[in-house]
Each structure stands twice: as structure tokens, then as C-alpha cells.
Design a protein around this motif. Structure first.
Motif, mmCIF file in Angstrom:
data_model
loop_
_atom_site.group_PDB
_atom_site.id
_atom_site.type_symbol
_atom_site.label_atom_id
_atom_site.label_comp_id
_atom_site.label_asym_id
_atom_site.label_seq_id
_atom_site.Cartn_x
_atom_site.Cartn_y
_atom_site.Cartn_z
ATOM 1 N N HIS A 26 0.986 -1.295 0.122
ATOM 2 C CA HIS A 26 -0.027 -0.022 -0.036
ATOM 3 C C HIS A 26 0.880 1.407 -0.018
ATOM 4 N N SER A 27 1.802 1.111 1.001
ATOM 5 C CA SER A 27 2.503 2.401 1.146
ATOM 6 C C SER A 27 4.059 2.330 1.552
ATOM 7 N N THR A 28 4.935 2.876 1.418
ATOM 8 C CA THR A 28 6.407 2.920 1.642
ATOM 9 C C THR A 28 6.754 4.296 2.040
ATOM 10 N N ALA A 29 5.682 5.146 2.149
ATOM 11 C CA ALA A 29 6.012 6.758 2.707
ATOM 12 C C ALA A 29 6.833 6.941 3.798
ATOM 13 N N LEU A 30 6.430 5.983 4.788
ATOM 14 C CA LEU A 30 7.093 6.059 6.173
ATOM 15 C C LEU A 30 8.255 5.060 6.255
ATOM 16 N N GLY A 31 8.430 4.177 5.269
ATOM 17 C CA GLY A 31 9.310 3.100 5.470
ATOM 18 C C GLY A 31 8.965 1.975 4.507
ATOM 19 N N GLN A 32 9.850 0.759 5.124
ATOM 20 C CA GLN A 32 9.515 -0.586 4.543
ATOM 21 C C GLN A 32 8.052 -0.967 4.780
ATOM 22 N N ALA A 33 7.297 -1.294 3.732
ATOM 23 C CA ALA A 33 5.965 -2.057 3.978
ATOM 24 C C ALA A 33 6.036 -3.322 4.804
ATOM 25 N N VAL A 34 4.897 -3.589 5.685
ATOM 26 C CA VAL A 34 5.094 -4.845 6.530
ATOM 27 C C VAL A 34 3.630 -5.146 6.406
ATOM 28 N N GLY A 35 3.501 -6.558 6.465
ATOM 29 C CA GLY A 35 1.819 -6.897 6.677
ATOM 30 C C GLY A 35 1.839 -8.493 6.673
ATOM 31 N N GLY A 36 0.986 -9.011 7.678
ATOM 32 C CA GLY A 36 0.691 -10.529 7.776
ATOM 33 C C GLY A 36 0.565 -11.188 6.541
ATOM 34 N N CYS A 37 0.760 -12.650 6.595
ATOM 35 C CA CYS A 37 0.525 -13.544 5.440
ATOM 36 C C CYS A 37 -0.751 -14.347 5.768
ATOM 37 N N ARG A 38 -1.738 -14.265 4.901
ATOM 38 C CA ARG A 38 -3.027 -14.764 5.236
ATOM 39 C C ARG A 38 -3.126 -15.928 4.595
ATOM 40 N N LEU A 39 -3.405 -17.190 5.010
ATOM 41 C CA LEU A 39 -3.485 -18.446 4.360
ATOM 42 C C LEU A 39 -5.062 -18.887 4.352
ATOM 43 N N TRP A 40 -6.067 -18.505 3.538
ATOM 44 C CA TRP A 40 -7.358 -18.654 3.810
ATOM 45 C C TRP A 40 -8.142 -19.129 2.738
ATOM 46 N N HIS A 41 -9.337 -19.791 2.877
ATOM 47 C CA HIS A 41 -10.062 -20.373 1.962
ATOM 48 C C HIS A 41 -11.127 -19.158 1.347
ATOM 49 N N TYR A 42 -10.951 -19.023 -0.006
ATOM 50 C CA TYR A 42 -12.025 -18.203 -0.528
ATOM 51 C C TYR A 42 -12.887 -18.800 -1.647
ATOM 52 N N THR A 43 -14.089 -18.353 -1.780
ATOM 53 C CA THR A 43 -14.941 -18.872 -2.978
ATOM 54 C C THR A 43 -14.343 -18.319 -4.148
ATOM 55 N N ASP A 44 -13.722 -17.296 -4.172
ATOM 56 C CA ASP A 44 -13.253 -16.682 -5.380
ATOM 57 C C ASP A 44 -11.753 -15.798 -5.184
ATOM 58 N N TRP A 45 -10.865 -16.250 -5.923
ATOM 59 C CA TRP A 45 -9.531 -15.470 -5.588
ATOM 60 C C TRP A 45 -9.669 -14.158 -5.325
ATOM 61 N N ARG A 46 -10.591 -13.341 -6.325
ATOM 62 C CA ARG A 46 -10.819 -12.018 -6.355
ATOM 63 C C ARG A 46 -11.240 -11.631 -4.756
ATOM 64 N N ASP A 47 -11.690 -12.409 -4.145
ATOM 65 C CA ASP A 47 -12.171 -11.907 -2.696
ATOM 66 C C ASP A 47 -10.869 -11.952 -1.989
ATOM 67 N N GLY A 111 4.715 -11.463 7.833
ATOM 68 C CA GLY A 111 4.790 -12.083 9.067
ATOM 69 C C GLY A 111 3.573 -12.819 9.359
ATOM 70 N N PRO A 112 3.208 -13.314 10.373
ATOM 71 C CA PRO A 112 2.219 -14.343 10.529
ATOM 72 C C PRO A 112 0.808 -13.376 10.411
ATOM 73 N N ASP A 113 -0.231 -14.319 10.081
ATOM 74 C CA ASP A 113 -1.603 -13.903 10.210
ATOM 75 C C ASP A 113 -2.390 -14.686 10.166
ATOM 76 N N VAL A 114 -3.905 -14.806 9.855
ATOM 77 C CA VAL A 114 -4.721 -15.900 9.901
ATOM 78 C C VAL A 114 -4.133 -16.859 9.137
ATOM 79 N N GLY A 115 -3.903 -18.195 9.601
ATOM 80 C CA GLY A 115 -3.669 -19.110 9.003
ATOM 81 C C GLY A 115 -2.327 -19.534 9.006
#
Length: 359
Positions: A26-47, A111-115
Motif C-alpha cells: 500500500h505505502s512505503t512513504a514512512l518506510g518498508q511496508a509490512v504486513g501479515g501472510c494470510r492463508l485462507w479459503h476463498y470462494t473466489d480468488w478476487r475475494d 509476518g504471521p496472520d490468519v492461517g
């Protein structure tokens, strides 16, 4: 019209796993972007793509309000319904994630997230250094849930002070909805503070925790509508809908669950009902603050814990600003986020301007 305000969005079919791997920066204005890795079931990959876009933007806000020198990102592995993740497929998809993350050259760390778990981050770490929350024995900070719970407790103290004039939670009635890794730890902390607890979870097996803590057990839908001082969402998102808000009998809502609002306008409904809502990305920032401070910014554990507990002051400031301006804490947090991003962008632009030549 939908506007994409992300810097980069990568969608790849993992060559090993065959699963869609989505990384949104989303943004690197403040520095390196960070966020979790979510492994989850979806009806459609676009979800899954929708989740990645929304959650990565939320991470930018989480980091900005917490004063971290990081931006927001997110990884989502969109697993089709009916696909079972066995050990071999899990390792393959984690290696696929590592390849995508590494291809960004350090713009983003996951980093870790749901799943996913710290152990999964160690597997990703076999193929990229841009990962955090690996197990402590592998050089990481491990499970982030204890510090997310500590930060949430700090936020609840600030909310209690706003409602009752004191941060003392003893005797205050709180409903904790969701007793997963964070919710259980938070419930234990609140019980130790002397709070009067109502707890709930979709898993009836969690009733034993209620008995252990001397708490009242309830079904989630009943807990949401219970007469309490503070409702504490600690499960998956979407708990606050137009219907559920009309049923609320609490003074405030503050919890670590991500994406609590079914739609953004629900914040306005809460405000009109004079119910304080503190954004989840503020309340639940403790785990991220601790991990990033110790792992990516090389701070000490004491420094990190101090920053986690400072969430109490952050929430107090947001509540004070919202009251002074007659707006919502959500709007106050949004304006703080935007101000810090503008300041970072201005500083970057000034550094990028070449110095005038001297004859």
C-alpha cells in the motif's frame, strides 16, 4: 468509481503450489511496508485480492498512528474451497510466497496472520530475509499474540478513563467476543485486573476458560448485544453491522479484531448512538509494534514493551482530539495517519531535490 491507491499489487500463481499468491504494497512513504501472510479459503480468488487491498491499507494506518517507520502491505494466499492444505502443499506455498516477497527487494516484509504461524515464517525465511515473527530459537520475536493482548489492555484502560474518569478496570463489565490466541490472553489479563467478564466464542469448548476465569459464558450474538461497559471484538472481522449496532448496549467498542466494521459508514452509526469506537488498527497494534521494534528496528525488548504500553496514551490522545473537534476517533486516527504520510512525503521530496550548483 474504485480508486487504487496502492504502490504495487502482485498476483502470481505459485509455480510449486498452483495457488494464487497476492502481495499488496500500500505505502512505503514512512518506510518498508509490512504486513501479515494470510492463508485462507476463498470462494473466489478476487475475494482474497479485496482482503489484501483492504488489510494492507489498514497496516499503513496501524504503523502511522503507532509512530512506526513502516508502511502497510499484506500477503494473501487465496485457497479455493475444498482444497486441503497438507504439509507438502503448505511448504510449497510458503516457498512461493517467499519468492514473491524477495522479488520486491526489501520494499516489503511479511509476518504471521490468519492461517500462518511463526514456524511458517521460518520456512519463508529459508528463501528471503524479508520476514518477521520467526520463532525465538530462529532469531525472531515469535508469537505476537501476547503483545497484541498487552497493547489491547492498554487501549482499554484509556477507554475506561474516557467513560469513567479512571483507567482502573476493576469491577468494569467487558464482553470479549472471540477466545483465540489473542482473545484468551486478553481475557486472562482482564480477569487479573479484576474486570467482570462475559466471554464468548463459536467453539463451545472454550467454555472451560470461562469457568476457569469465573467469567460468564455466552453465545457470540448474545455477547455483542449484552449490557456492558466495553464490547471487545477479538475474533474475525465484520462484527459491527447496521443491525448489530442498533442492538448494542455498551458505552464503547474497542478490540483487536481486524476489520470490525462491515462498511465504513457503520462508524457514523456508532457515533450517532454515542458509542465510542476505537479503530481496531490502533487497539490491536501491540504485536506489530513489538515485532518491528525488536526485529526490523533492532530495539531492545524493554524499548518494544514501552512502545506497546504507549498505546494507552495514543488512544487517550485520539479520544481527546475527537471530543474537542466533535468528530469520531476513527476520523481523528485517519487525519493523524494522513498528516504523518504527508509529512513523510514532503520530507522525501525535499531530500530528492538536488542542491543548487556552486560556481
Amino acid at each position: 468509481m474504485f480508486t487504487l491507491d496502492h504502490e504495487q499489487v502482485m498476483i502470481r500463481t505459485g509455480p510449486r503450489s498452483g495457488l494464487p499468491v497476492i502481495v499488496a504494497v500500500h505505502s512505503t512513504a514512512l518506510g518498508q511496508a509490512v504486513g501479515g501472510c494470510r492463508l485462507w479459503h476463498y470462494t473466489d480468488w478476487r475475494d482474497g485480492l479485496t482482503d489484501a487491498l483492504r488489510l494492507s491499507a489498514g497496516m499503513t494506518s496501524k504503523c502511522a498512528v503507532a509512530g512506526l517507520a513502516n508502511g502497510g502491505g499484506k500477503t494473501v494466499i487465496a485457497v479455493p474451497e475444498g482444497v486441503r492444505i497438507d504439509a507438502a502443499l503448505r511448504r510449497n506455498v510458503l516457498y512461493d510466497v517467499a519468492d514473491v516477497v524477495d522479488s520486491l527487494g526489501g520494499l516489503y516484509a511479511t509476518g504471521p496472520d490468519v492461517g500462518t504461524t511463526p514456524a511458517d515464517m521460518a520456512v519463508i525465511g529459508e528463501h528471503t530475509t524479508h520476514v518477521f515473527c520467526k520463532p525465538a530459537q530462529r532469531g525472531g520475536s515469535g508469537d505476537s499474540s501476547p503483545h497484541t493482548a498487552i497493547g489491547t489492555l492498554a487501549a482499554l484502560r484509556a477507554v475506561c478513563r474516557r467513560i469513567h474518569g479512571t483507567s482502573n478496570l476493576s469491577g468494569r463489565r467487558l464482553a470479549v467476543v472471540g477466545l483465540g490466541s489473542v482473545g484468551e490472553k486478553l481475557a486472562r489479563l482482564l480477569a487479573a485486573e479484576g474486570a467482570e467478564l462475559l466471554v464468548s466464542d463459536i467453539d463451545p469448548g472454550k467454555r472451560t476458560l470461562a469457568e476457569e476465569l469465573g467469567a460468564t459464558w455466552s453465545r457470540p450474538e448474545q455477547a455483542v448485544a449484552a449490557e456492558v461497559d466495553i464490547l471487545v471484538p477479538a475474533a474475525l472481522g465484520g462484527i459491527l453491522t447496521e443491525q448489530s449496532v442498533s442492538d448494542l448496549r455498551c458505552h464503547a467498542v474497542a478490540g483487536p479484531a481486524n476489520n470490525q466494521l462491515a462498511t465504513p459508514d457503520v462508524a457514523g452509526l456508532l457515533h450517532r448512538r454515542d458509542i465510542i469506537w476505537v479503530p481496531d488498527y490502533v487497539v490491536g497494534a501491540g504485536g506489530v509494534i513489538y515485532a518491528l521494534t525488536t526485529e526490523l528496528h533492532r530495539g531492545t525488548a524493554d524499548d518494544a514493551l514501552t512502545r506497546v504500553r504507549a498505546i494507552e496514551g495514543t488512544v487517550s490522545d485520539l479520544l481527546h482530539t475527537a471530543e474537542r473537534l466533535g468528530t469520531t476517533p476513527a476520523q481523528a486516527a485517519l487525519e493523524l495517519t494522513q498528516a504523518r504520510l504527508r509529512s513523510a512525503s514532503t520530507s522525501h521530496a525535499q531530500r530528492s531535490v538536488p542542491s543548487p550548483a556552486h560556481n
